[in-house]
Design an enzyme around this catalytic site. Structure first.
Site, PDB file in Angstrom:
ATOM      1  N   TYR A   1      -4.492   3.415 -10.242  1.00 49.00           N
ATOM      2  CA  TYR A   1      -4.812   4.839 -10.375  1.00 49.00           C
ATOM      3  C   TYR A   1      -6.296   5.070 -10.649  1.00 49.00           C
ATOM      4  O   TYR A   1      -6.870   6.055 -10.172  1.00 49.00           O
ATOM      5  CB  TYR A   1      -3.955   5.458 -11.473  1.00 49.00           C
ATOM      6  CG  TYR A   1      -2.474   5.480 -11.126  1.00 49.00           C
ATOM      7  CD1 TYR A   1      -2.043   6.028  -9.928  1.00 49.00           C
ATOM      8  CD2 TYR A   1      -1.528   4.928 -11.980  1.00 49.00           C
ATOM      9  CE1 TYR A   1      -0.705   6.029  -9.580  1.00 49.00           C
ATOM     10  CE2 TYR A   1      -0.178   4.942 -11.648  1.00 49.00           C
ATOM     11  CZ  TYR A   1       0.224   5.484 -10.442  1.00 49.00           C
ATOM     12  OH  TYR A   1       1.555   5.496 -10.109  1.00 49.00           O
TER      13      TYR A   1
ATOM     14  N   GLY B   1       0.792  -1.234   0.000  1.00 49.22           N
ATOM     15  CA  GLY B   1       0.000   0.000   0.000  1.00 49.22           C
ATOM     16  C   GLY B   1       0.816   1.272   0.000  1.00 49.22           C
ATOM     17  O   GLY B   1       0.265   2.356   0.202  1.00 49.22           O
TER      18      GLY B   1
END
Length: 257
Positions: free
Chosen positions: A233, A200
């Site tokens: 994204y 992450g």
């Protein structure tokens, strides 16, 4: 007299028939009107009317823009198209998506996010090793310092303790932003060391950079991405070719950097 009586009865019958026909026709018309009035109409959002003189839409999402909104939008000449214009007149805080994992989560992993507007004397050798590890080109120290110092802000993820994966102070992830400081910003050089990927960190960097731009009222953030990370994204709110707009780049046929 009998003929006259029959004639009167005939006329009366005709009159009654005509009256009944008119009544039925009137009733049928009212039924049709009622059915027509109950017909469901499909609501349509008004199409934004583009004002070519001010370069600002008269309507956004069906809502008439106020004079103040139009004037503010007109100042945002760095945006592209009506959608960007609409986004630029909203408060930046309304666009915030928040941070999925707090700093404490990464501190438990022995990592810290550090914003910097300059190189700040950090190890360029560590940064170049990170770039090479993820497939980027190694860059000269002079070029790196100039690029980082000319960036709007850079974000470094450094190790806070020694481990078999990194030493204290080592850069394990990096990203930077260029911007005009008002209208638009672009994220560059997002890199996470392979041994630290899938924790992450990349998401955390992009989230924090976007939040930083929104805090500065910069509402239009772009980036270049490899195909393998497009899903990340898009999950963070980025769109490919918004409104049909496509990125283009001119590159000289020479060795980079």
């Amino acid at each position: 007299r009998m003929f006259a009586r029959a004639r009167i009865d005939s006329l009366a019958s005709t009159s009654t028939s005509t009256s009944m026909t008119a009544t039925l026709t009137s009733r049928a018309a009212r039924v049709v009107d009622r059915r027509h009035s109950r017909t469901r109409r499909v609501s349509r959002t008004p199409v934004a009317l583009w004002n070519p003189f001010m370069n600002v839409p008269n309507r956004v999402e069906g809502k008439q823009l106020s004079k103040d909104e139009r004037e503010r939008a007109d100042d945002s000449d760095g945006v592209m198209g009506a959608d960007d214009c609409a986004r630029s007149i909203r408060s930046a805080s309304s666009l915030s998506r928040g941070i999925s994992r707090p700093d404490e989560y990464f501190e438990d992993m022995g990592l810290r996010f550090e914003f910097d507007e300059t190189n700040g004397g950090r190890s360029l050798d560590d940064l170049n090793k990170l770039f090479v590890a993820v497939g980027f080109t190694r860059r000269s120290d002079e070029a790196l310092v100039k690029a980082i110092d000319n960036s709007h802000v850079s974000l470094w993820v450094v190790a806070t303790r020694d481990s078999r994966f990194a030493k204290v102070g080592q850069t394990v992830a990096f990203a930077r932003v260029t911007s005009d400081g008002v209208f638009t910003a672009t994220i560059w050089d997002v890199a996470v060391s392979p041994v630290w990927q899938r924790h992450g960190i990349g998401r955390g960097m992009v989230e924090r950079l976007v939040e930083r731009m929104l805090e500065e009222d910069i509402c239009n953030v772009a980036l270049y991405a490899e195909k393998k990370v497009l899903g990340l994204y898009e999950d963070l709110g980025f769109k490919q070719d918004p409104n049909g707009q496509r990125a283009m780049a001119w590159r000289a046929d020479s060795q980079p950097y």
